[in-house]
Motif scaffolding. Structure first.
Motif, mmCIF file in Angstrom:
data_model
loop_
_atom_site.group_PDB
_atom_site.id
_atom_site.type_symbol
_atom_site.label_atom_id
_atom_site.label_comp_id
_atom_site.label_asym_id
_atom_site.label_seq_id
_atom_site.Cartn_x
_atom_site.Cartn_y
_atom_site.Cartn_z
ATOM 1 N N LEU A 96 -3.162 -8.304 -0.505
ATOM 2 C CA LEU A 96 -2.818 -9.051 -1.715
ATOM 3 C C LEU A 96 -4.049 -9.606 -2.379
ATOM 4 C CD1 LEU A 96 0.189 -11.253 -0.575
ATOM 5 C CD2 LEU A 96 0.268 -9.233 -2.016
ATOM 6 N N MET A 149 -10.160 0.268 -6.009
ATOM 7 C CA MET A 149 -8.906 0.311 -5.262
ATOM 8 C C MET A 149 -8.144 -1.002 -5.384
ATOM 9 S SD MET A 149 -10.010 2.549 -1.945
ATOM 10 C CE MET A 149 -8.485 3.255 -1.420
ATOM 11 N N GLU A 150 -8.888 -2.076 -5.342
ATOM 12 C CA GLU A 150 -8.234 -3.377 -5.523
ATOM 13 C C GLU A 150 -7.595 -3.468 -6.897
ATOM 14 O OE1 GLU A 150 -10.644 -6.895 -4.975
ATOM 15 O OE2 GLU A 150 -11.155 -6.182 -2.962
ATOM 16 N N THR A 185 2.465 -13.378 -4.366
ATOM 17 C CA THR A 185 2.426 -11.972 -4.728
ATOM 18 C C THR A 185 1.489 -11.746 -5.904
ATOM 19 O OG1 THR A 185 4.385 -12.389 -6.015
ATOM 20 C CG2 THR A 185 4.713 -11.384 -3.888
ATOM 21 N N HIS A 225 -10.227 -0.969 3.058
ATOM 22 C CA HIS A 225 -9.139 -1.737 3.662
ATOM 23 C C HIS A 225 -7.776 -1.107 3.427
ATOM 24 C CE1 HIS A 225 -10.534 -3.270 -0.190
ATOM 25 N NE2 HIS A 225 -9.261 -3.249 -0.497
ATOM 26 N N TRP A 226 -7.721 -0.163 2.520
ATOM 27 C CA TRP A 226 -6.435 0.512 2.346
ATOM 28 C C TRP A 226 -6.043 1.210 3.633
ATOM 29 C CZ3 TRP A 226 -4.766 3.340 -2.702
ATOM 30 C CH2 TRP A 226 -4.604 2.395 -3.711
ATOM 31 N N ALA A 227 -7.071 1.759 4.289
ATOM 32 C CA ALA A 227 -6.798 2.468 5.533
ATOM 33 C C ALA A 227 -7.170 1.621 6.729
ATOM 34 C CB ALA A 227 -7.593 3.762 5.572
ATOM 35 N N ILE A 230 -3.461 8.765 -7.828
ATOM 36 C CA ILE A 230 -4.333 7.646 -7.421
ATOM 37 C C ILE A 230 -5.794 8.041 -7.560
ATOM 38 C CG2 ILE A 230 -5.079 6.283 -5.420
ATOM 39 C CD1 ILE A 230 -2.129 6.062 -4.627
ATOM 40 N N ARG A 261 0.894 4.113 -2.120
ATOM 41 C CA ARG A 261 -0.374 3.723 -1.500
ATOM 42 C C ARG A 261 -0.434 4.130 -0.046
ATOM 43 N NH1 ARG A 261 0.306 -1.649 -3.969
ATOM 44 N NH2 ARG A 261 -0.059 -2.493 -1.916
ATOM 45 N N VAL A 319 0.057 -4.848 3.264
ATOM 46 C CA VAL A 319 -0.502 -4.491 1.972
ATOM 47 C C VAL A 319 -1.438 -5.620 1.559
ATOM 48 C CG1 VAL A 319 -0.021 -3.943 -0.421
ATOM 49 C CG2 VAL A 319 1.677 -3.425 1.323
ATOM 50 N N LEU A 370 4.061 0.567 -3.036
ATOM 51 C CA LEU A 370 3.631 0.555 -1.644
ATOM 52 C C LEU A 370 3.734 1.953 -1.033
ATOM 53 C CD1 LEU A 370 2.754 -1.005 0.855
ATOM 54 C CD2 LEU A 370 5.150 -1.545 1.283
ATOM 55 N N LYS A 424 -1.311 11.362 -4.254
ATOM 56 C CA LYS A 424 -2.741 11.581 -4.035
ATOM 57 C C LYS A 424 -3.475 11.839 -5.350
ATOM 58 C CE LYS A 424 -6.104 14.838 -2.361
ATOM 59 N NZ LYS A 424 -6.356 16.144 -1.783
ATOM 60 N N LEU A 453 5.737 -16.197 2.446
ATOM 61 C CA LEU A 453 5.195 -15.567 1.251
ATOM 62 C C LEU A 453 5.763 -16.288 0.036
ATOM 63 C CD1 LEU A 453 3.589 -12.995 0.320
ATOM 64 C CD2 LEU A 453 5.799 -11.893 0.129
ATOM 65 N N VAL A 454 4.873 -16.781 -0.799
ATOM 66 C CA VAL A 454 5.349 -17.526 -1.969
ATOM 67 C C VAL A 454 5.109 -16.706 -3.225
ATOM 68 C CG1 VAL A 454 5.078 -19.615 -3.313
ATOM 69 C CG2 VAL A 454 4.762 -19.685 -0.850
ATOM 70 N N ASP A 455 6.125 -16.611 -4.025
ATOM 71 C CA ASP A 455 5.958 -15.936 -5.300
ATOM 72 C C ASP A 455 5.826 -17.016 -6.355
ATOM 73 O OD1 ASP A 455 5.834 -14.239 -7.350
ATOM 74 O OD2 ASP A 455 7.898 -13.495 -7.212
ATOM 75 N N PHE A 488 -1.024 7.842 0.093
ATOM 76 C CA PHE A 488 -2.421 8.147 -0.185
ATOM 77 C C PHE A 488 -3.290 7.846 1.034
ATOM 78 C CE2 PHE A 488 -6.656 6.989 -1.740
ATOM 79 C CZ PHE A 488 -6.972 8.101 -2.507
ATOM 80 N N SER A 489 -3.032 6.669 1.586
ATOM 81 C CA SER A 489 -3.824 6.221 2.717
ATOM 82 C C SER A 489 -3.706 7.203 3.892
ATOM 83 C CB SER A 489 -3.346 4.830 3.099
ATOM 84 O OG SER A 489 -4.068 4.360 4.178
ATOM 85 N N ILE A 530 -6.579 -1.127 -8.943
ATOM 86 C CA ILE A 530 -5.414 -0.296 -9.284
ATOM 87 C C ILE A 530 -4.234 -0.572 -8.361
ATOM 88 C CG2 ILE A 530 -6.876 1.546 -10.211
ATOM 89 C CD1 ILE A 530 -6.133 3.156 -7.669
ATOM 90 N N GLN A 531 -4.476 -1.378 -7.342
ATOM 91 C CA GLN A 531 -3.412 -1.637 -6.369
ATOM 92 C C GLN A 531 -2.078 -1.986 -7.001
ATOM 93 O OE1 GLN A 531 -4.643 -3.043 -2.448
ATOM 94 N NE2 GLN A 531 -3.439 -4.835 -2.928
#
Lengths: 753, 197
Positions: free
Chosen positions: A41, B135-136, B3, A25-27, B181, B147, A39, B144, B178, A115-117, B150-151, B138-139
């Motif tokens: 969460l 990956m989750e 967050t 899912h990163w890509a 990560i 990441r 990104v 950002l 790169k 978005l709630v922090d 890297f992506s 180390i996120q």
């Protein structure tokens, strides 16, 4: 494999290949137009949550992409969009706003929210080292938000600390309102709550806060009380640091804990918890929804009362008791002949309102001498008419049994002789008298006056005048009550066209028309259209007329009825309880409107299988309606039918048959032959006979009813389908499988009963 | 959501919590961790998306029954072999049920596959599973920008200059992102695998 295991992740290139193959899912971010910089969460059973930047506002938002995706049908997506629309309408500082929603190009539904922090409420309390009062105040704020959503007919269904984030200022934010449903009962109405929650693993994570009705697979009981229970579990946790039922390792045991075992009293864990607070928590955690706080508002009030040092209400009588007491009081009042006078008062109020309108018009119309003259003349005529009528109610002359009917008859005679030269005034009065007759169930007389009133209005005011529009709507309602649906439809459609052309949306008449047409669509079985019209009408009425305006209440009530027919019982219950509260507030507990709402709640509970809760309501309503409207009124007969159905559900088939027959006979006496209701009642008599094994008689009744229903409503109507189901059932019990399967084919969508 | 990021704990203690059964959150975590693995494998075994949901549920329910009292004992074999056995069994059962209930439509159902193919598929899925979780995990440790770099660079294969331009960092930072990560991923996966046994 052992060797490969050592190397694949320690060698950079191998690992990178793996990373690429994984299409992680990163890509693999979803493409959602209008949002950038996604990104991830959080990844959970329901789907994935991303942080993203909304391009138009440059604000950071959270996007939840639901898992369903490829397997979702168009209907699922439609439902998703509709639900989101409802949730997006919520406006409360503690409910996380849904800004946007849609479907990704990959076919996954998503919604965008602020978005709630923050931290989950339990962690937030711990971290801040909050004291009892602080925790209770925070809890009350959470209740306020949940109550707000309930007011809009939205139940959360999955309240737990993870869904309640508290920000740095100590302000709570509730997530995923009403959305548990989207991922849980994907398969529609029949899916059991347990199956659905386990499917996504949510159940396992929510078990500690799930209500007995959720874990017991009785989704039809899921309602407002479900959220009350979950709130109770959360409060329990905030006070004791433990869960009401330690979740055991064994699923069966865990379910038993929630459904049977009483929670460990909070004070046995922390003796310093005040007794009142314990009472509040335990009342929320009652196994039966009916024994919990009837609404989140009540719960919140008790928490606030405690905080203010006032005595709490939880120790006082439960609603059920209060209701029973109200009914007893009602009986005493009803014992007096006063009830007929009560309807008389309604009538007089209508006339007086008409009079007041005229007087108001008189004042405001002073700019036009001509109008003023006409209106003043009208006012004078109405005043004289009223005076004469009121003098007829003089008890010393007529005794205490002045019946409204006689009063109306007198009025009708007066009007026939005295208004030749004042057609506009005559139209208005006929309108009133017609409505009064209609509400007494004397439809034939009502018809005469409403027809005459309409033709006078059209002739002297023109079709586009609001009085003409009102008159045609009133007549349309009457035709619908008479079961003359095609006539009702053409009258309504005519009125609706004129309204859309000539009347502003903010006008009372606009919403009233929507509601009228919605009622017709309901009778025609066009439920989705009816729901849409009602929701729009409700929104307009509430916005422009206020929450306690008759149209707002009527819309709320009718929406509940339509939702109930669509088997959406939990939503229905929300609106119905709201309407009942509004009626009680506006009219008092013994008014016909209130009685009717209470009766409908009884029917709803009955259809949800909550017979113990339903019985006192349904039975008391029959008695009340009988006293207010008399034995022969269509509504009395209808509630008689309801009690018959209740007896049938209870398995008391003999009593059910007797009552069903009474309802049928009464209907045959007062309704024109071929009336839809007669067919419905006949069908029920047939069903009762079937239950008693009297197959031949059952067949006779069921076939006769089926013929009438089918001729009038067509094969697709739910009533016709239900009738076919009954026949299929009959032939099955009778040992005639070929006939049974033939009827079964005619009832494709219908189920069991 | 917010967050806040999901908490990550070691597998051994997670199994322990699940086995003790005290904490519902442990089950959610467990589900989140293994659902994708089971789903992905079932998918590769030719199951439909809708069936995959059911398979995930059945496997987890089967685990739910045995997990209480489960004591991790490395001598008795690996958790992942156990999970594979359960998953394969559930898929087979399902296939058999389907075969019984439907007369037509069998033509589309995949032929039984040889054991070693099954093993390879499971291994592939299992690797993906560890990569995803690493990956989750180390996120939160990387920005950002890092990441995204890297992506785009390591995963999607864009040129380093273009990535630098797009993300708004220097070419050197892209290289650094790169390697950092990737190194961290390797470490985390090593821990995960060791914990899993």
């Amino acid at each position: 494999m052992a060797n490969g295991e050592q190397s694949w992740f320690s060698d950079g290139e191998d690992l990178l290949r793996g990373v690429r193959d994984t299409a992680s899912h990163w890509a693999d971010l979803p493409e959602i137009s209008g949002y950038a910089e996604l990104v991830e969460l959080e990844r959970g059973g329901q789907g994935v949550v991303y942080q993203a930047r909304q391009c138009s506002t440059n604000q950071l938002v959270a996007i939840k992409v639901l898992r369903s995706g490829a397997s979702a049908t168009d209907e699922d997506r439609f439902r998703f969009c509709r639900e989101i629309e409802l949730v997006a309408a919520l406006d409360h500082s503690s409910i996380v706003r849904v800004h946007d929603s849609g479907i990704t190009p990959q076919g996954q539904p998503f919604y965008v929210m602020e978005l709630v922090d923050g931290l989950p409420v339990d962690e937030a309390c711990e971290q801040a080292g909050m004291d009892l009062a602080g925790r209770l105040a925070l809890f009350a704020a959470i209740c306020d938000a949940v109550g707000h959503a309930h007011w809009h007919g939205i139940i959360h269904r999955d309240l737990k600390p993870r869904n309640i984030l508290v920000d740095g200022d100590g302000h709570p934010h509730i997530l995923d309102f009403g959305l548990a449903k989207l991922t849980s009962d994907r398969t529609g109405a029949g899916a059991a709550a347990l199956d659905s929650v386990t499917r996504s693993g949510q159940f396992l994570g929510s078990l500690a806060w799930a209500s007995p009705e959720q874990v017991e697979r009785t989704p039809e009981q899921v309602g407002l009380g479900t959220d009350v229970y979950s709130l109770g579990a959360i409060l329990y946790q905030l006070l004791t640091g433990q869960l009401p039922h330690g979740v055991t390792t064994n699923l069966v045991e865990a379910v038993r804990g929630i459904t049977v075992a009483p929670p460990v009293p909070p004070r046995s864990i922390r003796p310093q918890i005040p007794t009142d607070v314990e009472t509040i928590v335990l009342r929320c955690l009652a196994k039966e929804p009916g024994r919990r706080y009837p609404s989140v508002g009540e719960l919140q009030r008790d928490v606030r009362r405690y905080l203010a040092g006032e005595p709490i209400g939880a120790k006082r009588d439960h609603t059920g008791y209060l209701l029973r007491r109200a009914i007893v009081r009602h009986k005493i009042v009803a014992g007096l002949a006063a009830l007929l006078l009560l309807s008389g008062v309604v009538f007089l109020v209508a006339i007086t309102a008409q009079y007041r309108r005229v007087v108001d018009a008189e004042r405001s119309a002073s700019h036009s001498l001509e109008v003023a003259t006409i209106e003043a003349e009208r006012a004078e005529v109405v005043r004289r008419f009223l005076t004469r009528m009121l003098s007829a109610v003089n008890p010393s002359r007529a005794g205490r049994d002045v019946r409204v009917v006689e009063l109306l008859e007198q009025a009708a005679i007066d009007i026939d002789v005295g208004f030749d030269d004042k057609p506009i005034v005559e139209a208005a009065l006929r309108h009133c008298i017609g409505q009064a007759y209609r509400s007494l169930g004397l439809l034939k007389q009502a018809s005469q006056h409403l027809e005459r009133g309409l033709s006078l209005s059209v002739e002297h005011r023109g079709v586009e005048h609001r009085e003409a529009i009102q008159a045609s709507m009133e007549l349309a309602i009457l035709r619908a009550m008479q079961g003359r649906l095609p006539e009702a439809e053409s009258l309504f459609e005519g009125a609706q066209q004129v309204v859309e052309r000539c009347v502003d949306e903010t006008d009372e008449l606009f919403a009233a028309t929507l509601l009228g047409v919605a009622g017709l669509r309901n009778m025609q079985g066009r439920l989705i259209e009816s729901e849409q019209l009602l929701r729009r009408g409700l929104a307009l009425a509430a916005e422009h007329r206020g929450e306690t305006h008759p149209d707002t209440i009527r819309a709320t009530h009718n929406l509940a009825a339509v939702l109930n027919r669509m088997q959406r019982r939990d939503e229905s219950e929300v609106f119905l309880r709201r309407a009942l509260a509004q009626h009680t507030e506006v009219h008092g507990p013994e008014h016909l409107h209130t009685v009717r709402a209470r009766g409908n709640l009884g029917v709803l509970l009955m259809e949800s299988g909550r017979l113990d809760e339903a019985e006192p309501l349904v039975v008391a309503t029959l008695a009340a309606v009988r006293k207010i409207l008399g034995e022969d009124h269509a509504e009395t007969i209808n509630f008689l039918h309801n009690v018959a159905v209740l007896r049938e559900y209870r398995g008391e088939h003999d009593r059910a048959l007797t009552l069903a027959r009474q309802a049928l006979q009464a209907a045959e006496k007062v309704m024109t032959s071929g009336h839809l209701k007669i067919a419905r009642y006949r069908s029920h008599v047939g069903a009762c006979l079937e239950r008693l094994g009297r197959y031949q008689q059952a067949e006779q009744e069921l076939l006769a009813a089926d013929r009438d229903l089918r001729t009038q409503l067509g094969d697709g109507h739910p009533y016709a389908q239900k009738s076919a189901t009954e026949l299929a059932r009959l032939y099955e019990s009778w040992g005639k499988p070929e006939l049974s399967s033939r009827w079964r084919e005619l009832a494709p969508g219908a189920s069991g009963r | 959501m917010g967050t806040r990021v999901m908490s990550h704990e070691t597998h051994a203690s997670l199994l322990g919590r699940v086995a003790e059964g005290i904490d519902p959150a442990a089950w959610t975590e467990f589900h989140n961790r293994y659902a994708e693995l089971i789903r992905g494998f079932a998918r590769r075994q030719g199951q439909t998306a809708a069936d995959c949901d059911d398979i995930v549920q059945e496997v987890l329910l089967a685990l739910l029954k045995v997990m209480p009292g489960f004591r991790y004992d490395p001598t008795k074999g690996k958790f992942r072999s156990y999970l594979k056995t359960v998953t394969v069994r559930v898929i087979l059962q399902r296939r058999r049920q389907k075969g019984r209930s439907s007369v037509i439509g069998d033509a589309e159902s995949p032929l039984p596959v040889a054991d070693d193919v099954v093993d390879d598929r499971w291994e592939d899925e299992w690797r993906s599973h560890h990569i995803r979780h690493a990956m989750e995990r180390i996120q939160p440790e990387f920005s950002l920008e890092n990441r995204r770099a890297f992506s785009l660079y390591a995963m999607q294969g864009l040129s380093v200059e273009r990535v630098a331009d797009e993300v708004g960092i220097s070419v050197n930072q892209v290289y650094k992102a790169k390697s950092r990560i990737l190194r961290r991923l390797g470490e985390v996966i090593a821990t995960q695998v060791a914990e899993e046994g």
